[in-house]
Design a protein around this motif. Sequence first.
Motif, PDB file in Angstrom:
ATOM      1  N   ASP A 178      39.733  46.410  48.201  1.00 39.73           N
ATOM      2  CA  ASP A 178      40.026  45.117  48.823  1.00 39.73           C
ATOM      3  C   ASP A 178      39.031  44.072  48.330  1.00 39.73           C
ATOM      4  OD1 ASP A 178      42.139  46.200  50.137  1.00 39.73           O
ATOM      5  OD2 ASP A 178      41.142  46.395  52.071  1.00 39.73           O
ATOM      6  N   VAL A 179      39.509  42.824  48.217  1.00 38.18           N
ATOM      7  CA  VAL A 179      38.712  41.751  47.605  1.00 38.18           C
ATOM      8  C   VAL A 179      38.506  40.648  48.638  1.00 38.18           C
ATOM      9  CG1 VAL A 179      38.684  40.060  45.721  1.00 38.18           C
ATOM     10  CG2 VAL A 179      39.693  42.317  45.339  1.00 38.18           C
ATOM     11  N   TYR A 180      37.255  40.223  48.805  1.00 34.68           N
ATOM     12  CA  TYR A 180      36.890  39.207  49.799  1.00 34.68           C
ATOM     13  C   TYR A 180      36.251  38.039  49.066  1.00 34.68           C
ATOM     14  CZ  TYR A 180      37.682  43.076  52.945  1.00 34.68           C
ATOM     15  OH  TYR A 180      38.269  44.117  53.618  1.00 34.68           O
ATOM     16  N   ILE A 181      36.812  36.847  49.219  1.00 37.40           N
ATOM     17  CA  ILE A 181      36.288  35.693  48.489  1.00 37.40           C
ATOM     18  C   ILE A 181      36.165  34.488  49.419  1.00 37.40           C
ATOM     19  CG2 ILE A 181      37.298  36.530  46.330  1.00 37.40           C
ATOM     20  CD1 ILE A 181      39.538  34.817  46.503  1.00 37.40           C
ATOM     21  N   ALA A 182      35.259  33.564  49.047  1.00 37.61           N
ATOM     22  CA  ALA A 182      35.117  32.347  49.846  1.00 37.61           C
ATOM     23  C   ALA A 182      36.035  31.252  49.321  1.00 37.61           C
ATOM     24  CB  ALA A 182      33.661  31.879  49.837  1.00 37.61           C
ATOM     25  N   ALA A 183      36.324  31.257  48.019  1.00 36.13           N
ATOM     26  CA  ALA A 183      37.239  30.247  47.468  1.00 36.13           C
ATOM     27  C   ALA A 183      37.960  30.790  46.251  1.00 36.13           C
ATOM     28  CB  ALA A 183      36.465  28.984  47.083  1.00 36.13           C
ATOM     29  N   LEU A 184      39.247  30.472  46.190  1.00 35.18           N
ATOM     30  CA  LEU A 184      40.062  30.819  45.024  1.00 35.18           C
ATOM     31  C   LEU A 184      40.270  29.524  44.244  1.00 35.18           C
ATOM     32  CD1 LEU A 184      41.729  32.919  43.494  1.00 35.18           C
ATOM     33  CD2 LEU A 184      43.660  32.345  44.965  1.00 35.18           C
ATOM     34  N   ASP A 185      39.645  29.456  43.059  1.00 34.07           N
ATOM     35  CA  ASP A 185      39.689  28.209  42.293  1.00 34.07           C
ATOM     36  C   ASP A 185      40.929  28.156  41.399  1.00 34.07           C
ATOM     37  OD1 ASP A 185      37.479  27.277  43.571  1.00 34.07           O
ATOM     38  OD2 ASP A 185      36.262  26.987  41.781  1.00 34.07           O
ATOM     39  N   GLU A 186      40.938  27.074  40.569  1.00 34.29           N
ATOM     40  CA  GLU A 186      42.163  26.742  39.838  1.00 34.29           C
ATOM     41  C   GLU A 186      42.424  27.641  38.636  1.00 34.29           C
ATOM     42  OE1 GLU A 186      41.856  22.555  38.989  1.00 34.29           O
ATOM     43  OE2 GLU A 186      43.305  22.850  37.355  1.00 34.29           O
ATOM     44  N   LYS A 187      41.389  27.796  37.787  1.00 30.70           N
ATOM     45  CA  LYS A 187      41.642  28.486  36.503  1.00 30.70           C
ATOM     46  C   LYS A 187      40.322  28.797  35.799  1.00 30.70           C
ATOM     47  CE  LYS A 187      41.816  24.148  34.055  1.00 30.70           C
ATOM     48  NZ  LYS A 187      42.446  23.167  33.254  1.00 30.70           N
ATOM     49  N   LEU A 188      40.452  29.410  34.616  1.00 27.74           N
ATOM     50  CA  LEU A 188      39.302  29.620  33.722  1.00 27.74           C
ATOM     51  C   LEU A 188      39.378  28.592  32.595  1.00 27.74           C
ATOM     52  CD1 LEU A 188      39.345  33.495  33.195  1.00 27.74           C
ATOM     53  CD2 LEU A 188      37.799  32.177  34.648  1.00 27.74           C
ATOM     54  N   ASP A 189      38.206  28.172  32.099  1.00 28.23           N
ATOM     55  CA  ASP A 189      38.241  27.301  30.917  1.00 28.23           C
ATOM     56  C   ASP A 189      38.193  28.168  29.658  1.00 28.23           C
ATOM     57  OD1 ASP A 189      35.616  27.983  30.392  1.00 28.23           O
ATOM     58  OD2 ASP A 189      34.777  26.036  30.955  1.00 28.23           O
ATOM     59  N   GLU A 190      38.110  27.536  28.486  1.00 28.78           N
ATOM     60  CA  GLU A 190      38.199  28.289  27.225  1.00 28.78           C
ATOM     61  C   GLU A 190      36.971  29.173  26.994  1.00 28.78           C
ATOM     62  OE1 GLU A 190      38.249  25.110  27.733  1.00 28.78           O
ATOM     63  OE2 GLU A 190      36.608  24.184  26.595  1.00 28.78           O
ATOM     64  N   ASN A 191      35.875  28.926  27.755  1.00 27.40           N
ATOM     65  CA  ASN A 191      34.686  29.786  27.648  1.00 27.40           C
ATOM     66  C   ASN A 191      34.629  30.839  28.749  1.00 27.40           C
ATOM     67  OD1 ASN A 191      33.623  28.265  25.445  1.00 27.40           O
ATOM     68  ND2 ASN A 191      33.094  26.663  26.930  1.00 27.40           N
ATOM     69  N   GLY A 192      35.709  30.961  29.504  1.00 28.87           N
ATOM     70  CA  GLY A 192      35.734  31.953  30.580  1.00 28.87           C
ATOM     71  C   GLY A 192      34.958  31.518  31.813  1.00 28.87           C
ATOM     72  N   TYR A 193      34.697  30.208  31.949  1.00 31.52           N
ATOM     73  CA  TYR A 193      34.046  29.701  33.165  1.00 31.52           C
ATOM     74  C   TYR A 193      35.102  29.286  34.183  1.00 31.52           C
ATOM     75  CZ  TYR A 193      29.229  29.975  31.837  1.00 31.52           C
ATOM     76  OH  TYR A 193      27.992  30.469  31.541  1.00 31.52           O
ATOM     77  N   ILE A 194      34.747  29.479  35.461  1.00 29.92           N
ATOM     78  CA  ILE A 194      35.698  29.112  36.509  1.00 29.92           C
ATOM     79  C   ILE A 194      35.693  27.596  36.691  1.00 29.92           C
ATOM     80  CG2 ILE A 194      36.283  29.379  38.947  1.00 29.92           C
ATOM     81  CD1 ILE A 194      34.997  32.155  38.875  1.00 29.92           C
ATOM     82  N   VAL A 195      36.889  27.014  36.759  1.00 33.25           N
ATOM     83  CA  VAL A 195      37.064  25.574  36.979  1.00 33.25           C
ATOM     84  C   VAL A 195      37.684  25.355  38.361  1.00 33.25           C
ATOM     85  CG1 VAL A 195      38.181  23.472  36.115  1.00 33.25           C
ATOM     86  CG2 VAL A 195      37.512  25.275  34.503  1.00 33.25           C
ATOM     87  N   PRO A 196      37.043  24.532  39.242  1.00 34.70           N
ATOM     88  CA  PRO A 196      35.788  23.818  39.028  1.00 34.70           C
ATOM     89  C   PRO A 196      34.546  24.693  39.224  1.00 34.70           C
ATOM     90  CG  PRO A 196      36.674  23.253  41.181  1.00 34.70           C
ATOM     91  CD  PRO A 196      37.690  24.153  40.527  1.00 34.70           C
ATOM     92  N   GLY A 197      34.610  25.782  39.951  1.00 40.83           N
ATOM     93  CA  GLY A 197      33.518  26.749  40.056  1.00 40.83           C
ATOM     94  C   GLY A 197      32.193  26.171  40.509  1.00 40.83           C
ATOM     95  N   LEU A 198      31.122  26.684  39.952  1.00 39.46           N
ATOM     96  CA  LEU A 198      29.766  26.204  40.284  1.00 39.46           C
ATOM     97  C   LEU A 198      28.857  26.257  39.074  1.00 39.46           C
ATOM     98  CD1 LEU A 198      28.102  29.043  40.359  1.00 39.46           C
ATOM     99  CD2 LEU A 198      28.809  29.120  42.732  1.00 39.46           C
ATOM    100  N   GLY A 199      29.419  26.536  37.889  1.00 37.25           N
ATOM    101  CA  GLY A 199      28.595  26.685  36.686  1.00 37.25           C
ATOM    102  C   GLY A 199      28.173  28.130  36.527  1.00 37.25           C
ATOM    103  N   ASP A 200      26.998  28.342  35.945  1.00 40.40           N
ATOM    104  CA  ASP A 200      26.500  29.698  35.701  1.00 40.40           C
ATOM    105  C   ASP A 200      25.665  30.153  36.905  1.00 40.40           C
ATOM    106  OD1 ASP A 200      25.611  31.530  32.910  1.00 40.40           O
ATOM    107  OD2 ASP A 200      24.637  31.835  34.848  1.00 40.40           O
ATOM    108  N   ALA A 201      26.204  31.106  37.642  1.00 46.87           N
ATOM    109  CA  ALA A 201      25.569  31.511  38.903  1.00 46.87           C
ATOM    110  C   ALA A 201      24.158  32.054  38.676  1.00 46.87           C
ATOM    111  CB  ALA A 201      26.440  32.553  39.596  1.00 46.87           C
TER     112      ALA A 201
END
Length: 209
Positions: A178-201
């Motif tokens: 089972d998967v627990y998350i605080a936010a499901l964002d829009e997509k990944l960018d071309e570098n595999g970063y989450i958009v809008p995300g938070l940058g590099d955790a």
Amino acid sequence: MSNVHVFDHPLIQHKLTYIRDVNTGTKEFRELVDEVATLMAYELTRDLTLEEVIVETPVGPATSKVLAGKKLGIIPILRAGLGMVEGILELIPAARVGHIGLYRDPKTLQPVEYYAKLPKDVAERRLIVVDPMLATGGSAIEAINSVKKRGAKNIQFMCLIASPEGVKALTDAHPDVDVYIAALDEKLDENGYIVPGLGDAGDRLFGTK
Ligand code: PRP
Ligand code: URA
């Protein structure tokens, strides 16, 4: 099939806004990740098993409840998962902590394991694998492969921000988790970063950029 839970608690959502904010510095970022991890752990542990006991109050015997069932294990994915451990331990101080070291190759985006150290009785514990980010899903999938290889059977995955691609990859690869998350964002960018995300955790937690 995995259940996917998005925690919409107002306190979690409020704190997540400041975690995302590019103007939030390392100290505050770390504190907020810690606080959100505590709040998420509170939600995630709602279904822990209880058993009845008799306790003596100053007035007389009371039938009351204590935790029973499987003991817990927290498994942070290094590095960034470390930022969530203390917050969870505040609620569950007796939990054991295991570590899985993985980094994502910046070119291939494939996870590379460099460390694994788990509690001996991992097969008997309920494990919460934690990482702030679920991007392509490669790191979470590999970390869970790694704990399963060492005997773990009862596993949950908890992160702050996930991409739809990461959730699909993880739930396809590990339908029993089972998967627990605080936010499901829009997509990944071309570098595999989450958009809008938070940058590099990892960089934001440890101030390495
Ligand atoms: C980040 C993050 C996850 C991973 C997510 O770690 O903390 O572990 O990327 O990406 P994925 O879902 O595409 O695998 P990173 O590889 O940057 O390592 P770090 O924690 O050591 O900085
Ligand atoms: N790892 C991070 O730290 N952030 C992302 O957006 C993707 C992977």
